[in-house]
Design a protein around this motif. Structure first.
Motif, PDB file in Angstrom:
ATOM      1  N   MET A  95       0.837  -1.204   0.000  1.00 59.41           N
ATOM      2  CA  MET A  95       0.000   0.000   0.000  1.00 59.41           C
ATOM      3  C   MET A  95       0.871   1.254   0.000  1.00 59.41           C
ATOM      4  N   GLY A  96       1.987   1.226   0.737  1.00 58.36           N
ATOM      5  CA  GLY A  96       2.906   2.368   0.766  1.00 58.36           C
ATOM      6  C   GLY A  96       3.489   2.638  -0.605  1.00 58.36           C
ATOM      7  N   ALA A  97       3.893   1.585  -1.297  1.00 58.73           N
ATOM      8  CA  ALA A  97       4.445   1.740  -2.651  1.00 58.73           C
ATOM      9  C   ALA A  97       3.380   2.292  -3.600  1.00 58.73           C
ATOM     10  N   GLU A  98       2.151   1.822  -3.456  1.00 53.64           N
ATOM     11  CA  GLU A  98       1.054   2.303  -4.299  1.00 53.64           C
ATOM     12  C   GLU A  98       0.773   3.777  -4.032  1.00 53.64           C
ATOM     13  N   LEU A  99       0.812   4.178  -2.759  1.00 51.53           N
ATOM     14  CA  LEU A  99       0.600   5.590  -2.407  1.00 51.53           C
ATOM     15  C   LEU A  99       1.707   6.470  -2.979  1.00 51.53           C
ATOM     16  N   ALA A 100       2.945   6.013  -2.895  1.00 50.31           N
ATOM     17  CA  ALA A 100       4.065   6.775  -3.441  1.00 50.31           C
ATOM     18  C   ALA A 100       3.930   6.942  -4.953  1.00 50.31           C
ATOM     19  N   ALA A 101       3.536   5.881  -5.635  1.00 51.72           N
ATOM     20  CA  ALA A 101       3.360   5.946  -7.092  1.00 51.72           C
ATOM     21  C   ALA A 101       2.232   6.911  -7.444  1.00 51.72           C
ATOM     22  N   THR A 102       1.156   6.887  -6.670  1.00 50.35           N
ATOM     23  CA  THR A 102       0.025   7.793  -6.919  1.00 50.35           C
ATOM     24  C   THR A 102       0.441   9.237  -6.686  1.00 50.35           C
ATOM     25  N   LYS A 103       1.224   9.466  -5.637  1.00 49.45           N
ATOM     26  CA  LYS A 103       1.710  10.817  -5.340  1.00 49.45           C
ATOM     27  C   LYS A 103       2.574  11.343  -6.494  1.00 49.45           C
ATOM     28  N   LEU A 104       3.465  10.504  -7.002  1.00 50.01           N
ATOM     29  CA  LEU A 104       4.298  10.901  -8.143  1.00 50.01           C
ATOM     30  C   LEU A 104       3.445  11.216  -9.369  1.00 50.01           C
ATOM     31  N   GLU A 105       2.443  10.417  -9.591  1.00 51.05           N
ATOM     32  CA  GLU A 105       1.546  10.636 -10.725  1.00 51.05           C
ATOM     33  C   GLU A 105       0.827  11.972 -10.580  1.00 51.05           C
ATOM     34  N   LEU A 106       0.381  12.291  -9.365  1.00 54.96           N
ATOM     35  CA  LEU A 106      -0.277  13.581  -9.127  1.00 54.96           C
ATOM     36  C   LEU A 106       0.679  14.745  -9.355  1.00 54.96           C
TER      37      LEU A 106
ATOM     38  N   GLY B 214       2.383  19.250 -12.814  1.00 48.31           N
ATOM     39  CA  GLY B 214       3.414  19.874 -13.654  1.00 48.31           C
ATOM     40  C   GLY B 214       2.957  20.005 -15.096  1.00 48.31           C
ATOM     41  N   ALA B 215       2.238  19.009 -15.601  1.00 45.91           N
ATOM     42  CA  ALA B 215       1.760  19.039 -16.981  1.00 45.91           C
ATOM     43  C   ALA B 215       0.677  20.107 -17.143  1.00 45.91           C
ATOM     44  N   ASN B 216      -0.141  20.311 -16.126  1.00 49.59           N
ATOM     45  CA  ASN B 216      -1.211  21.324 -16.196  1.00 49.59           C
ATOM     46  C   ASN B 216      -0.674  22.729 -16.111  1.00 49.59           C
ATOM     47  N   GLN B 217       0.463  22.956 -15.461  1.00 47.86           N
ATOM     48  CA  GLN B 217       1.011  24.287 -15.288  1.00 47.86           C
ATOM     49  C   GLN B 217       1.749  24.759 -16.542  1.00 47.86           C
ATOM     50  N   SER B 218       2.138  23.863 -17.432  1.00 47.74           N
ATOM     51  CA  SER B 218       2.862  24.271 -18.624  1.00 47.74           C
ATOM     52  C   SER B 218       1.971  24.686 -19.762  1.00 47.74           C
TER      53      SER B 218
END
Length: 126
Positions: A106-117, A122-126
């Motif tokens: 679950m921790g690894a999944e949360l970290a991956a989700t955080k990176l995705e967010l 970053g993509a929305n700000q450009s």
């Protein structure tokens, strides 16, 4: 007392009648016309959800009441209280290991989700 027992590979796996866990399963649903009246009734079939294991036989054996109040085959070797405690400890350790593994996943999944967010921000700000 004599009881029906289920025996598999010369070992009693159940004392008393086998629970086949029979259930009514819908095979086809009812059909209705435009006015909501049933034109065809639903069809149900009784199915066995817990069949007798392959190779098991049903035999009558002499049983007695165990110290814990359960039934045992007369003359069978029963685990000592230390062995039972050892089994419980092993089960608890296994559960702890499984829970630890689940938490790590679950921790690894949360970290991956955080990176995705972060990447989406970053993509929305450009």
């Amino acid at each position: 007392m004599i009881k029906e027992c289920v025996v598999l590979n010369d070992e009693v796996i159940n004392i008393g009648p086998w629970d086949y866990k029979r259930q009514q399963v819908q095979m086809s649903p009812a059909e209705y016309n435009d006015e909501g009246k049933a034109t065809k009734e639903a069809v149900y079939e009784e199915q066995t959800m817990n069949p007798l294991p392959e190779g098991a036989t049903i035999e009558e054996r002499e049983v007695e009441v165990a110290p814990d109040g359960g039934l045992i085959v007369k003359g069978s070797v029963q685990p000592t209280s230390d062995e039972l405690l050892g089994q419980q400890l092993a089960e608890m350790k296994l559960q702890t290991m499984q829970q630890t593994q689940l938490l790590a996943s679950m921790g690894a999944e949360l970290a991956a989700t955080k990176l995705e967010l972060i990447n989406l921000k970053g993509a929305n700000q450009s």
